[in-house]
Design an enzyme around this catalytic site. Structure first.
Site, short mmCIF file in Angstrom:
data_model
loop_
_atom_site.label_atom_id
_atom_site.label_comp_id
_atom_site.label_asym_id
_atom_site.label_seq_id
_atom_site.Cartn_x
_atom_site.Cartn_y
_atom_site.Cartn_z
N THR A 29 0.85 -1.19 0.00
CA THR A 29 0.00 0.00 0.00
C THR A 29 0.88 1.24 0.00
OG1 THR A 29 -1.95 1.01 1.04
CG2 THR A 29 -0.27 0.15 2.53
N ASN A 30 0.33 2.40 0.34
CA ASN A 30 1.07 3.65 0.36
C ASN A 30 0.55 4.50 1.52
OD1 ASN A 30 -1.24 5.35 -0.63
ND2 ASN A 30 -1.03 3.97 -2.38
N ASP A 31 1.09 5.70 1.65
CA ASP A 31 0.81 6.51 2.85
C ASP A 31 -0.48 7.32 2.78
OD1 ASP A 31 2.93 5.82 4.50
OD2 ASP A 31 4.29 7.22 3.51
N SER A 32 -1.26 7.16 1.73
CA SER A 32 -2.48 7.97 1.64
C SER A 32 -3.45 7.62 2.77
CB SER A 32 -3.17 7.72 0.29
OG SER A 32 -4.44 8.35 0.28
#
Ligand code: C5P
Length: 217
Positions: A29-32
Site C-alpha cells: 500500500t502507500n501513505d495515503s
C-alpha cells in the site's frame, strides 16, 4: 447557511491508498490516509450534491455520504466504472497502486531464508485514464501527488489522462499524505497553474468545489 451550489449533481469520489494483497495477512500500500478525499466528499454533500465515496480508508460515519469500502485498485475500478454513466463529476483522490502482486498466495507465505523473496507484480488499470477516455458529459478530476517536479508531472497527467482538472500536491517529509493541511495547485486545460494558499484539507475541499462549480456554471 451554506449555498447549495452543487445541488442536483451526482458526484463519485475515491479516497485512500489501495491495498494489494500479497497473501491473506500482507499487502502493498502507500501513505495515503483518505483525508483529502473524505473532506471533498463532506464538502460536496454540504453543498447539496448527491455523493458516493469509494474508499479504502476506515471512515467515521459520514451522515450525508454513501460510502462503499474497497481494498484493491481492481475493486475500486469496478466500483467507479459501474457508477460512471450516471455521474456528473468523478473525482479521483485515491492513491491507486500502479502494480499488484501477480498471484496473491491463498496461505501465509513462509520465510524463504537468505536467498530473499521475489514478488512478481503486474500493472493495475489506470482508472482515471480510462474515465478520461470514456467520458461523455462527465467532468473528471484527478490528483497528482509528487515528491519532485510537481507541476511538470501534474501537467503531463492532466493531458495524458484527459482530465478536466488536475490537482497537484507535494508529498513527502510531512507534506500531503496523512497531514491535516495541504498545499495544492489547480491545473486546468489551457490555463496557467492556479496555486491555492496552504489550508486545512477541509477548507481546501470547499474552495475546490466552489472553483469547479464556477467553471461548470
Ligand atoms: O499517475 P498517477 O498515479 O500519479 O496519477 C494520479 C491520479 O490518477 C490520481 O487521481 C489517481 O487517483 C489516479 N489513478 C488511477 N488509477 C491508477 C493510478 C492512478 O485512477 N492506476
Amino acid at each position: 447557511p451554506q449555498q447549495a451550489y452543487l445541488a442536483g449533481q451526482k458526484i463519485v469520489i475515491t479516497a485512500g491508498g489501495t491495498r494489494e494483497r500479497i497473501d491473506p495477512v500482507r499487502y502493498l500500500t502507500n501513505d495515503s490516509s483518505g483525508k483529502m478525499g473524505t473532506a471533498l466528499a463532506n464538502a460536496a454533500a454540504a453543498a447539496g450534491a448527491e455523493v458516493e465515496l469509494i474508499t479504502t480508508a476506515q471512515q467515521l460515519t459520514l451522515p450525508q455520504v454513501k460510502v462503499t469500502a474497497v481494498q484493491t485498485a481492481s475493486e475500486m475500478a469496478t466500483a467507479v466504472q459501474s457508477r460512471f454513466e450516471a455521474a456528473d463529476i468523478v473525482l479521483m483522490a485515491a492513491a491507486v497502486a500502479d502494480y499488484r502482486p501477480a498471484a496473491p498466495a491463498d496461505h501465509k507465505l513462509k520465510k524463504q531464508g537468505a536467498a530473499g523473496l521475489t514478488i512478481d507484480l503486474v500493472q493495475n488499470p489506470d482508472i482515471l485514464a480510462q474515465l478520461g477516455n470514456a467520458k461523455t458529459h462527465q467532468f473528471v478530476v484527478g490528483f497528482a501527488a509528487e515528491t519532485n517536479d510537481l507541476l511538470a508531472n501534474a501537467q503531463t497527467k492532466l493531458t495524458k489522462k484527459h482530465a478536466d482538472l488536475l490537482i497537484a500536491n507535494p508529498v513527502g517529509s510531512g507534506l500531503g499524505f496523512n497531514a491535516d493541511n495541504n498545499t495544492v495547485t489547480l491545473l486546468w486545460p489551457n490555463a496557467a497553474p492556479e496555486p491555492l494558499p496552504t489550508a486545512s484539507k477541509i477548507a481546501l475541499a470547499q474552495t475546490i468545489w466552489q472553483k469547479i462549480a464556477q467553471v461548470r456554471a
